[in-house]
Design an enzyme around this catalytic site. Sequence first.
Site, PDB file in Angstrom:
ATOM      1  N   ASP A 169      48.773  67.475 -16.993  1.00 18.58           N
ATOM      2  CA  ASP A 169      47.481  67.977 -16.512  1.00 18.58           C
ATOM      3  C   ASP A 169      46.385  67.254 -17.290  1.00 18.58           C
ATOM      4  O   ASP A 169      46.200  67.488 -18.486  1.00 18.58           O
ATOM      5  CB  ASP A 169      47.409  69.500 -16.743  1.00 18.58           C
ATOM      6  CG  ASP A 169      46.105  70.094 -16.231  1.00 18.58           C
ATOM      7  OD1 ASP A 169      45.127  69.341 -16.016  1.00 18.58           O
ATOM      8  OD2 ASP A 169      46.067  71.323 -16.052  1.00 18.58           O
ATOM      9  N   SER A 218      34.200  57.432  -4.493  1.00 13.41           N
ATOM     10  CA  SER A 218      33.874  57.949  -3.158  1.00 13.41           C
ATOM     11  C   SER A 218      32.477  57.491  -2.755  1.00 13.41           C
ATOM     12  O   SER A 218      31.605  57.259  -3.599  1.00 13.41           O
ATOM     13  CB  SER A 218      33.913  59.476  -3.219  1.00 13.41           C
ATOM     14  OG  SER A 218      33.336  60.030  -2.069  1.00 13.41           O
ATOM     15  N   TYR A 244      30.948  67.025  -8.029  1.00 16.78           N
ATOM     16  CA  TYR A 244      31.826  65.950  -7.529  1.00 16.78           C
ATOM     17  C   TYR A 244      31.038  64.651  -7.403  1.00 16.78           C
ATOM     18  O   TYR A 244      31.472  63.595  -7.874  1.00 16.78           O
ATOM     19  CB  TYR A 244      32.396  66.369  -6.177  1.00 16.78           C
ATOM     20  CG  TYR A 244      33.314  65.357  -5.522  1.00 16.78           C
ATOM     21  CD1 TYR A 244      34.629  65.219  -5.932  1.00 16.78           C
ATOM     22  CD2 TYR A 244      32.859  64.548  -4.475  1.00 16.78           C
ATOM     23  CE1 TYR A 244      35.478  64.303  -5.325  1.00 16.78           C
ATOM     24  CE2 TYR A 244      33.701  63.626  -3.863  1.00 16.78           C
ATOM     25  CZ  TYR A 244      35.009  63.514  -4.286  1.00 16.78           C
ATOM     26  OH  TYR A 244      35.841  62.595  -3.687  1.00 16.78           O
ATOM     27  N   LYS A 281      31.649  61.119  -9.556  1.00 19.37           N
ATOM     28  CA  LYS A 281      31.998  59.843  -8.921  1.00 19.37           C
ATOM     29  C   LYS A 281      30.936  58.777  -9.231  1.00 19.37           C
ATOM     30  O   LYS A 281      31.280  57.612  -9.455  1.00 19.37           O
ATOM     31  CB  LYS A 281      32.154  60.028  -7.408  1.00 19.37           C
ATOM     32  CG  LYS A 281      33.344  60.902  -7.000  1.00 19.37           C
ATOM     33  CD  LYS A 281      34.673  60.328  -7.453  1.00 19.37           C
ATOM     34  CE  LYS A 281      35.879  61.037  -6.859  1.00 19.37           C
ATOM     35  NZ  LYS A 281      37.164  60.570  -7.394  1.00 19.37           N
TER      36      LYS A 281
HETATM   37  N1  LIG Z   1      40.133  62.661   1.007  1.00 24.13           N
HETATM   38  C1  LIG Z   1      38.953  62.101   1.073  1.00 24.13           C
HETATM   39  O1  LIG Z   1      38.242  62.199   2.112  1.00 24.13           O
HETATM   40  C2  LIG Z   1      38.409  61.327  -0.101  1.00 24.13           C
HETATM   41  C3  LIG Z   1      37.211  60.628   0.070  1.00 24.13           C
HETATM   42  C4  LIG Z   1      36.705  59.890  -0.990  1.00 24.13           C
HETATM   43  C5  LIG Z   1      37.392  59.848  -2.200  1.00 24.13           C
HETATM   44  N2  LIG Z   1      38.563  60.530  -2.359  1.00 24.13           N
HETATM   45  C6  LIG Z   1      39.216  60.496  -3.654  1.00 24.13           C
HETATM   46  O2  LIG Z   1      40.576  60.115  -3.540  1.00 24.13           O
HETATM   47  C7  LIG Z   1      41.338  60.722  -4.583  1.00 24.13           C
HETATM   48  C8  LIG Z   1      42.530  61.461  -4.015  1.00 24.13           C
HETATM   49  O3  LIG Z   1      42.134  62.266  -2.969  1.00 24.13           O
HETATM   50  P1  LIG Z   1      43.145  63.002  -1.988  1.00 24.13           P
HETATM   51  O4  LIG Z   1      42.358  63.401  -0.805  1.00 24.13           O
HETATM   52  O5  LIG Z   1      44.383  62.185  -1.794  1.00 24.13           O
HETATM   53  O6  LIG Z   1      43.434  64.331  -2.853  1.00 24.13           O
HETATM   54  P2  LIG Z   1      44.714  65.149  -3.302  1.00 24.13           P
HETATM   55  O7  LIG Z   1      44.212  66.457  -3.813  1.00 24.13           O
HETATM   56  O8  LIG Z   1      45.726  65.189  -2.194  1.00 24.13           O
HETATM   57  O9  LIG Z   1      45.298  64.283  -4.491  1.00 24.13           O
HETATM   58  C9  LIG Z   1      44.856  64.419  -5.799  1.00 24.13           C
HETATM   59  C10 LIG Z   1      46.075  64.570  -6.704  1.00 24.13           C
HETATM   60  O10 LIG Z   1      45.576  64.776  -8.023  1.00 24.13           O
HETATM   61  C11 LIG Z   1      46.340  65.803  -8.629  1.00 24.13           C
HETATM   62  N3  LIG Z   1      45.570  66.474  -9.664  1.00 24.13           N
HETATM   63  C12 LIG Z   1      44.492  67.282  -9.500  1.00 24.13           C
HETATM   64  N4  LIG Z   1      44.070  67.730 -10.698  1.00 24.13           N
HETATM   65  C13 LIG Z   1      44.892  67.190 -11.628  1.00 24.13           C
HETATM   66  C14 LIG Z   1      44.963  67.288 -13.037  1.00 24.13           C
HETATM   67  N5  LIG Z   1      44.133  68.068 -13.737  1.00 24.13           N
HETATM   68  N6  LIG Z   1      45.925  66.584 -13.689  1.00 24.13           N
HETATM   69  C15 LIG Z   1      46.804  65.795 -13.003  1.00 24.13           C
HETATM   70  N7  LIG Z   1      46.795  65.685 -11.656  1.00 24.13           N
HETATM   71  C16 LIG Z   1      45.846  66.384 -10.974  1.00 24.13           C
HETATM   72  C17 LIG Z   1      46.688  66.760  -7.501  1.00 24.13           C
HETATM   73  O11 LIG Z   1      47.835  67.557  -7.843  1.00 24.13           O
HETATM   74  C18 LIG Z   1      46.941  65.795  -6.346  1.00 24.13           C
HETATM   75  O12 LIG Z   1      48.301  65.420  -6.280  1.00 24.13           O
HETATM   76  C19 LIG Z   1      40.353  61.640  -5.343  1.00 24.13           C
HETATM   77  O13 LIG Z   1      39.862  60.978  -6.481  1.00 24.13           O
HETATM   78  C20 LIG Z   1      39.248  61.854  -4.325  1.00 24.13           C
HETATM   79  O14 LIG Z   1      38.018  62.161  -4.941  1.00 24.13           O
HETATM   80  C21 LIG Z   1      39.091  61.272  -1.319  1.00 24.13           C
END
Ligand SMILES: NC(=O)c1ccc[n+]([C@@H]2O[C@H](COP(=O)([O-])OP(=O)(O)OC[C@H]3O[C@@H](n4cnc5c(N)ncnc54)[C@H](O)[C@@H]3O)[C@@H](O)[C@H]2O)c1
Length: 277
Positions: free
Chosen positions: A86, A162, A175, A179
């Site tokens: 974590d 992002s 957030y 970023k």
């Molecule tokens: N989905 C979107 O539209 C989007 C858009 C822009 C940017 N992003 C970025 O992409 C990345 C991943 O996004 P996603 O949509 O695949 O999300 P997601 O929540 O599916 O994946 C994030 C992962 O991080 C893990 N995680 C969260 N907190 C944690 C911690 N304290 N320690 C260790 N692991 C931890 C979660 O368990 C998860 O597996 C993020 O940085 C997000 O900001 C996503």
Amino acid sequence: METFTHSPPLAAFATDALAGRPVLVVGAGQAASDEASLVGNGRAISLALARCGAVVHCADRGPAAAHATVAAIEASGGQARPIVADVSDPASCRRLVDEATQGGPLHALVLNVGISDRRPLPDITPESWDSILQVNLRAHMLCAQAALPRMQSGGAIVFISSLAARMAAGRNPAYETSKAALSALCRAVALEGHARGIRANIVAAGLVDTPMGRAASQARPERGRMPLPFGRQATGWDIAAAVVFLVSDAGQYVNAIELPVDGGLGQGIALAPHATS
Ligand SMILES: NC(=O)c1ccc[n+]([C@@H]2O[C@H](COP(=O)([O-])OP(=O)(O)OC[C@H]3O[C@@H](n4cnc5c(N)ncnc54)[C@H](O)[C@@H]3O)[C@@H](O)[C@H]2O)c1
């Protein structure tokens, strides 16, 4: 290979560009979803790196999420190992880098972990603010700080950011701030890494159809109805392709940039939903 909703562009990843190179992906799992075939950014990135031959250390706070990514990599013939950590805990950031470098220096570090609480400004508390910044920013600094001295020359760090870093994205200031701050952190890491032959770059994702993305669209239906370039959201594979380029030797003179993977949304390019279908 597991079947995903959005088929990965397998041909794009079918190279040995990263053969035998150890990489660490932080946030390599994905949020739980009813739709098992939907791929998150961290899982797609891990699978794509493994398909290019990398040995992938898959770190996540969720044991099931980390193990599921490893299982998907192994099922497709790749090499991976899980690390449960974590990253809101500073000691865990150092420990996970220690674990990933036990066998030798890393070629690449991908910092994909990111969380959001969608609290508008009036509702933010010191505690809620800190909990987002600890994971989305402090952990990135601590992991990069720990990893840099233990990376191979020619290696690369990638931060997953992002479009929300530079556009208001639905009343989500913690957030968005976290970023935006990655831009300065990436520059600092690139400056520090430069003397060691290590690059640092950002992939700035637009809307991505991941489990977390779908949950965000359920909470704010207008997000899912936004006019988008090419009439669709990005997929985890679009994000993964950019990461593969940035960590491979093909990107060896690309440093300290922010690569948008948003179809042009940040430049005002958008179509009505499904206008291309
Ligand atoms: N989905 C979107 O539209 C989007 C858009 C822009 C940017 N992003 C970025 O992409 C990345 C991943 O996004 P996603 O949509 O695949 O999300 P997601 O929540 O599916 O994946 C994030 C992962 O991080 C893990 N995680 C969260 N907190 C944690 C911690 N304290 N320690 C260790 N692991 C931890 C979660 O368990 C998860 O597996 C993020 O940085 C997000 O900001 C996503």
